[in-house]
Design an enzyme around this catalytic site. Structure first.
Site, PDB file in Angstrom:
ATOM      1  N   LYS A   1      79.066  41.263  26.987  1.00 46.94           N
ATOM      2  CA  LYS A   1      78.183  40.859  25.882  1.00 46.94           C
ATOM      3  C   LYS A   1      76.763  41.127  26.337  1.00 46.94           C
ATOM      4  CE  LYS A   1      79.013  38.712  21.908  1.00 46.94           C
ATOM      5  NZ  LYS A   1      80.226  38.959  21.128  1.00 46.94           N
TER       6      LYS A   1
ATOM      7  N   GLY B   1      82.331  30.397   4.049  1.00 45.27           N
ATOM      8  CA  GLY B   1      81.498  31.531   4.501  1.00 45.27           C
ATOM      9  C   GLY B   1      81.758  32.723   3.605  1.00 45.27           C
TER      10      GLY B   1
ATOM     11  N   GLY C   1      79.956  35.823   4.057  1.00 48.00           N
ATOM     12  CA  GLY C   1      79.233  36.950   4.652  1.00 48.00           C
ATOM     13  C   GLY C   1      80.215  38.077   4.892  1.00 48.00           C
ATOM     14  N   ASN C   2      79.940  38.870   5.918  1.00 49.48           N
ATOM     15  CA  ASN C   2      80.807  40.015   6.186  1.00 49.48           C
ATOM     16  C   ASN C   2      82.284  39.593   6.267  1.00 49.48           C
ATOM     17  OD1 ASN C   2      82.395  41.688   8.136  1.00 49.48           O
ATOM     18  ND2 ASN C   2      80.661  43.047   7.821  1.00 49.48           N
TER      19      ASN C   2
ATOM     20  N   GLY D   1      83.866  36.439   5.693  1.00 54.90           N
ATOM     21  CA  GLY D   1      84.428  35.607   4.621  1.00 54.90           C
ATOM     22  C   GLY D   1      84.604  36.366   3.319  1.00 54.90           C
TER      23      GLY D   1
END
Ligand code: NAD
Length: 423
Positions: A114, A226, A228-229, A231
């Site tokens: 990460k 959610g 967004g992308n 959900g």
């Protein structure tokens, strides 16, 4: 070396803070040696870089970037790059550890990494953002590469930023290297399914889980937190597959229609109004109420810690599909397990994103681009096989799917270390 730990001290061992309690008990169950514990607690590489960027107003600012490669025993490390003002190297390291587990759970040949830059992208112009991205890449270019460490999008980074990473890296190396980064646009070697592979991968797993508990698609009601992308794509794909979506929500609130929402229309409404609330014919409900709504399947796809000690005993769903990262606390996990609610843990449920990245990487390496259907088929096989492994172990050991998933991942990582002669 002692193989019997009566207790593993999290702080002493520097265990990943995001899943300390599960790790403590798993490490005891697996009777890990000191050497195994150390391998699982220490990131292989931590890079911190400082670099100057001249902003549009002529001033120069120093930026800080990190990249942590936690474990690469199973293959090149893989993980997102996030741009966030509160980014710390410890948090990046915890996320890199979780990526190592996630790749091992779905058995793709990657380790975990990460990275990111400490920056609030909303305070930069597009041009400044590009300068920061390219400068960060120049600093980490020797540490990344298609066979070393492959970045991807994460919080506040997108395919446009992946293109800048690709382009800067290729300039530095004087050659084309599409496999150095994933999450690219299709025109530059990305896959069509990338922006919904997380949601679709989760749905493949969900459908396997439904078979195990004897649920039929025609009579289940699903609530999705959610929009967004993850959900929105989950709700869209579920609707396309004939599921009834009882409720959806975003940060401003939720909506419900007992007979099911028309998701394509909700998407249009969200696009024009910037929120799901106010959708014609729907009743409003709060995010708290959505979580305890009268659904059979609950899909948290927004933030962490949403299902917790305060609401876990009120959850009515029989299956929780964790598309968000860490949406349930440990306390909630125990409560849901005691009530026989099947929680499909994030490390499995949302691994379709990194599995999709793997398929992009394979195609880039071979310069052989597959038909869309072949990508979906392969994604499905990866996810179903991972589900089978995790479900089988959780049944055998009568434990949570989260613990089973972690155990499988840890064993796979340690096997790779052993084969390399590191243990
Ligand atoms: P996003 O920013 O596109 O969407 C987040 C959504 O959550 C938005 O609709 C926002 O309005 C909503 N939200 C914010 N606060 C909320 C609240 N209090 N209640 C209800 N909704 C709220 O993010 P995303 O990419 O969809 O990611 C969602 C989750 O999935 C995150 O936990 C992320 O780490 C995880 N995840 C994403 C991917 C991916 O491929 N994008 C992969 C793995 C895991």
């Amino acid at each position: 070396m002692s193989k019997n730990h009566e207790r593993i001290h999290a702080d002493e061992k520097n265990l990943c803070h995001l899943c300390v309690s599960e790790l403590e008990s798993i490490y005891i169950d697996l009777q890990l040696t000191e050497a195994e514990l150390e391998i699982l607690s220490m990131p292989r590489h931590i890079f911190t870089v400082h670099f100057p960027v001249t902003l549009s107003n002529g001033s120069t600012k120093m930026f800080v970037g990190h990249r942590v490669q936690f474990n690469d025993a199973r293959g090149p490390s893989k993980g997102g790059i996030r741009f966030h003002p509160a980014l710390t190297v410890d948090h990046v390291s915890d996320l890199a550890f979780l990526m190592s587990l996630k790749c091992a759970v779905v058995d793709i040949p990657f380790g975990g990494a990460k990275g990111g830059v400490v920056v609030n992208p909303k305070e930069l112009s597009r041009g400044e953002l590009e300068l920061v991205t390219r400068a960060y890449v120049r600093e980490i270019a020797d540490f990344i590469g298609p066979f070393k460490d492959i970045p991807a999008p994460d919080v506040y980074t997108d395919e446009r930023i992946m293109v800048w990473i690709l382009d800067e890296y290729e300039h530095l190396k004087s050659e084309h290297v599409p496999a150095v980064v994933t999450g690219k646009p299709v025109e530059l070697g990305g896959i069509k399914a990338r922006n919904y592979s997380t949601s679709l991968g989760g749905i493949y797993v969900l459908e396997e889980a439904m078979k195990k508990v004897g649920m039929d698609r025609s009579d289940v009601r699903i609530s999705v937190q959610g929009f967004g992308n993850v959900g929105e794509n989950a709700a869209r794909i579920l609707h396309e597959r004939g599921y009834k979506i009882l409720a959806v929500s975003d940060s401003r609130g939720g909506i419900t229609i007992p007979n099911g929402l028309n998701i394509p229309d909700v998407i249009k409404h969200k696009k024009s109004e910037g929120r799901v609330e106010g959708f014609p014919g729907a009743e409003s409900l709060s995010n708290e109420d959505l979580l305890v709504s009268d659904c059979d399947i609950l899909v948290p796809a927004a933030l962490s810690d949403q299902i917790n000690g305060n609401n876990a005993d009120k959850i009515k769903a029989k299956i929780v599909l964790e598309l968000a990262n860490a949406p349930s606390t440990t306390e909630a996990d125990i409560s849901l397990f005691d009530r026989s609610v099947m929680v499909i843990p994030d490390v499995l449920a949302n691994a379709g994103g990194v599995a999709g990245s793997y398929l992009e990487w394979i195609q880039n390496l071979n310069s052989d681009y597959w038909e869309h259907e072949r990508v979906l088929d392969r994604l499905k096989r990866i996810m179903i096989s991972a589900f089978d492994d995790v479900y089988t172990l959780c049944q055998e050991e009568k434990t949570t799917m989260r613990k089973a998933a972690y155990k499988i991942a840890i064993k796979r990582i340690l096997t790779a270390e052993r084969l390399r002669g590191n243990l």
